[in-house]
Scaffold this active site. Structure first.
Site, PDB file in Angstrom:
ATOM      1  N   GLU A   1     -10.660  -6.367  -3.088  1.00 22.95           N
ATOM      2  CA  GLU A   1      -9.232  -6.717  -3.243  1.00 22.95           C
ATOM      3  C   GLU A   1      -8.947  -8.107  -2.664  1.00 22.95           C
ATOM      4  O   GLU A   1      -7.926  -8.329  -2.015  1.00 22.95           O
ATOM      5  CB  GLU A   1      -8.341  -5.666  -2.550  1.00 22.95           C
ATOM      6  CG  GLU A   1      -8.591  -4.260  -3.022  1.00 22.95           C
ATOM      7  CD  GLU A   1      -7.620  -3.226  -2.465  1.00 22.95           C
ATOM      8  OE1 GLU A   1      -6.553  -3.599  -1.923  1.00 22.95           O
ATOM      9  OE2 GLU A   1      -7.934  -2.029  -2.570  1.00 22.95           O
TER      10      GLU A   1
ATOM     11  N   GLU B   1      -8.645   3.584   2.287  1.00 23.39           N
ATOM     12  CA  GLU B   1      -7.895   3.462   3.554  1.00 23.39           C
ATOM     13  C   GLU B   1      -7.823   4.783   4.320  1.00 23.39           C
ATOM     14  O   GLU B   1      -6.743   5.205   4.732  1.00 23.39           O
ATOM     15  CB  GLU B   1      -6.485   2.912   3.272  1.00 23.39           C
ATOM     16  CG  GLU B   1      -6.511   1.566   2.578  1.00 23.39           C
ATOM     17  CD  GLU B   1      -5.126   0.938   2.417  1.00 23.39           C
ATOM     18  OE1 GLU B   1      -4.129   1.602   2.724  1.00 23.39           O
ATOM     19  OE2 GLU B   1      -5.068  -0.238   1.996  1.00 23.39           O
TER      20      GLU B   1
HETATM   21  C1  XIL Z   1      -0.706  -2.652  -4.055  1.00 21.78           C
HETATM   22  C2  XIL Z   1      -0.359  -3.244  -5.414  1.00 21.78           C
HETATM   23  O1  XIL Z   1      -0.918  -4.510  -5.526  1.00 21.78           O
HETATM   24  C3  XIL Z   1       1.130  -3.290  -5.618  1.00 21.78           C
HETATM   25  O2  XIL Z   1       1.426  -3.707  -6.948  1.00 21.78           O
HETATM   26  C4  XIL Z   1       1.743  -1.924  -5.352  1.00 21.78           C
HETATM   27  O3  XIL Z   1       3.150  -2.015  -5.442  1.00 21.78           O
HETATM   28  C5  XIL Z   1       1.340  -1.414  -3.987  1.00 21.78           C
HETATM   29  O4  XIL Z   1      -0.093  -1.405  -3.887  1.00 21.78           O
HETATM   30  N1  XIL Z   1      -4.396  -1.912  -0.569  1.00 21.78           N
HETATM   31  C6  XIL Z   1      -4.705  -1.197  -1.707  1.00 21.78           C
HETATM   32  C7  XIL Z   1      -3.996  -1.476  -2.965  1.00 21.78           C
HETATM   33  O5  XIL Z   1      -5.674  -0.413  -1.691  1.00 21.78           O
HETATM   34  O6  XIL Z   1      -3.922  -0.347  -3.800  1.00 21.78           O
HETATM   35  C8  XIL Z   1      -2.629  -2.062  -2.725  1.00 21.78           C
HETATM   36  O7  XIL Z   1      -2.098  -2.452  -3.986  1.00 21.78           O
HETATM   37  C9  XIL Z   1      -2.703  -3.228  -1.768  1.00 21.78           C
HETATM   38  C10 XIL Z   1      -3.276  -2.802  -0.447  1.00 21.78           C
END
Ligand code: XIL
Length: 363
Positions: A274, A159
Site C-alpha cells: 500500500e 491489520e
Molecule cells: C482506505 C481506502 O484507501 C479508502 O478509500 C477508504 O475510504 C478507507 O480505506 N489500510 C488499509 C486500506 O488496509 O484498506 C485502507 O484503504 C488504508 C489503510
C-alpha cells in the site's frame, strides 16, 4: 550549506539521498540506483484501484493499463462493499476490476478477507463466538471460491497486530479478536487455503518501518504469527508491508533489514502492498515535497530489495488526483497531498523514476 527544509523532515535517509534532495535535483538520473540493486530483475508493479474512479475517469483507466502489472481492488473486496446485507454477496465492483485486470493481462491481489474495519453495521453486531466463526468462515469460503484461480494473492488478514503492542497483548482489539481470540488469524488462513490451495496467502499490516520499540514489537509479532501458522501446517506465504510512509518520520533501516533476514529464515516472501507518502508535515513547495517523497521511497525500497526481493510493489492509488491521504492526513495549509507516483494530471513525478528502477511495465 544550511540544512534545507526537506533534510530536516526526511530523517534517516542516506546521506546521498539527503544530498540529492538538498541539491534540488529532481531528475531520474540523479535518483538512479547504486550498484547491486535489483534493476536487472524487475519486480511486478501495481496499484490499488478505486471502482468509482475507474468508472468515471478514462485517464485513470489508461494509467492503470500503462503502468501496472498488478491490480488491487482498493475497497471493493472489503466486507463493507460486498456484504451490505447478511444474506447476499454483492460482487459488482470487484467483478468489474477483476475483469479489467484479466482482459489486460494483469495479475490480482485480493484485499482483504479479514479486517476489523470496513465492516457493515450488521457484522458489528455479531455477538457470539459461534456466530463470528460461522460468518467469518462463510465469508472467506464464498469470496475466495468466486475468484479461485483468478486472484493469485490474498491479504488474508489485515491489520491484526496491535498498534503499540504491550507484553502479552500482541493483537489488535477488533470484533474478531474479542470473539475468537488470536485463533481468528488461524481460522482465516486455514479457510482461504482450503478453498484455493494454489493462492498465495499474506498477512498484511502497517508500521514495520519506523524506529522504536512499537514497530520492533510489531515486526516480531508478525513473524511469530506466521511461524505459529507454519508450525501448525497452515499455509502462509508472505508478509505485506503496507508502507504508508510518513515523510516527516525517519525509517529504521536496520530494523527493516533484520526483518527481511528473519522473513527469509521462515521462507516467507515480502510484498509492498500500500505504498504512498504522507506529506502533511512537509513544506508547501511541490518540488520539495516530490523530491522528499521520491527519496524516502527510494531509501525504503533499497533497504528491502538489497536483502529480500519483494514479490510485488503496489502503491495505494496511482495519481495524486485520487488518494485517501487527502482526507485522512489533511495539510494545515489546505494544499493537496502529493502521495503517489503520478501527479494530479497523470504526469510521472520523481517517485515514478524511483519506482522505474524496479518496475517491469514501462509505459
Ligand atoms: C482506505 C481506502 O484507501 C479508502 O478509500 C477508504 O475510504 C478507507 O480505506 N489500510 C488499509 C486500506 O488496509 O484498506 C485502507 O484503504 C488504508 C489503510
Amino acid at each position: 550549506m544550511r540544512q534545507s527544509e526537506p533534510d530536516r523532515h526526511i530523517g534517516a535517509l542516506t546521506r546521498r539521498d539527503a544530498l540529492v534532495a538538498a541539491a534540488g535535483v529532481a531528475s531520474a538520473a540523479m535518483l538512479a540506483p547504486g550498484p547491486g540493486l535489483a534493476a536487472a530483475r524487475p519486480i511486478p508493479f501495481g496499484s490499488a484501484a478505486q471502482i468509482e474512479t475507474f468508472r468515471a475517469d478514462p485517464r485513470y483507466r489508461q494509467a492503470l493499463t500503462s503502468y501496472c502489472d498488478v491490480i488491487v481492488p482498493m475497497n471493493d473486496l472489503k466486507w463493507e462493499a460486498i456484504r451490505h446485507d447478511r444474506s447476499r454477496f454483492d460482487f459488482s465492483g470487484a467483478d468489474e476490476l477483476v475483469a479489467f485486470a484479466e482482459r489486460s493481462g494483469k495479475s490480482l491481489r485480493g484485499h482483504a478477507l479479514l479486517w476489523g474495519e470496513a465492516l457493515p453495521p450488521w457484522a458489528k453486531e455479531i455477538s457470539t463466538r459461534a456466530e463470528a466463526e460461522r460468518e467469518l468462515v462463510q465469508h472467506i469460503e464464498t469470496v475466495v471460491d468466486r475468484y479461485k484461480g483468478r486472484i493469485a494473492t490474498w491479504d488474508v488478514v489485515n491489520e491484526v497486530i496491535k498498534f503499540e503492542p504491550l507484553p502479552g497483548e500482541p493483537m489488535r482489539d477488533t470484533i474478531w479478536q474479542r470473539l475468537l481470540g488470536p485463533a481468528h488469524v488461524e481460522i482465516a488462513f486455514r479457510t482461504a487455503a482450503r478453498i484455493d490451495p494454489k493462492a498465495r496467502l499474506v498477512l498484511n499490516d502497517f508500521n514495520f518501518e519506523e524506529p522504536g520499540p512499537g514497530p520492533a514489537a510489531r515486526r516480531k509479532i508478525a513473524l511469530d504469527l506466521c511461524r505459529r501458522l507454519k508450525d501448525k501446517g497452515i499455509p502462509v506465504h508472505g508478509i505485506g508491508l503496507q508502507a504508508h510512509l510518513y515523510a516527516d518520520k525517519p525509517l529504521d533501516i536496520d530494523g527493516l533489514q533484520g526483518f527481511m533476514v528473519e522473513l527469509g529464515k521462515l521462507d516467507l516472501d515480502v510484498e509492498i502492498t500500500e505504498l504512498d507518502v504522507i506529506d502533511w508535515k512537509l513544506p508547501a513547495d511541490t518540488a520539495t515535497r516530490d523530491r522528499a517523497a521520491a527519496s524516502l521511497v527510494g531509501t525504503f525500497l533499497d533497504a528491502i530489495v538489497s536483502v529480500r526481493r519483494p514479490k510485488a510493489i503496489v502503491t495505494w492509488g496511482l495519481s495524486d488526483r485520487y488518494s485517501w491521504v487527502h482526507e485522512t492526513f489533511p495539510r494545515k495549509d489546505g494544499a493537496r497531498a502529493r502521495p503517489l507516483p503520478l501527479d494530479a494530471d497523470f504526469r510521472p513525478k520523481p517517485m515514478m523514476a524511483v519506482l522505474d528502477r524496479y518496475r517491469r511495465s514501462q509505459s
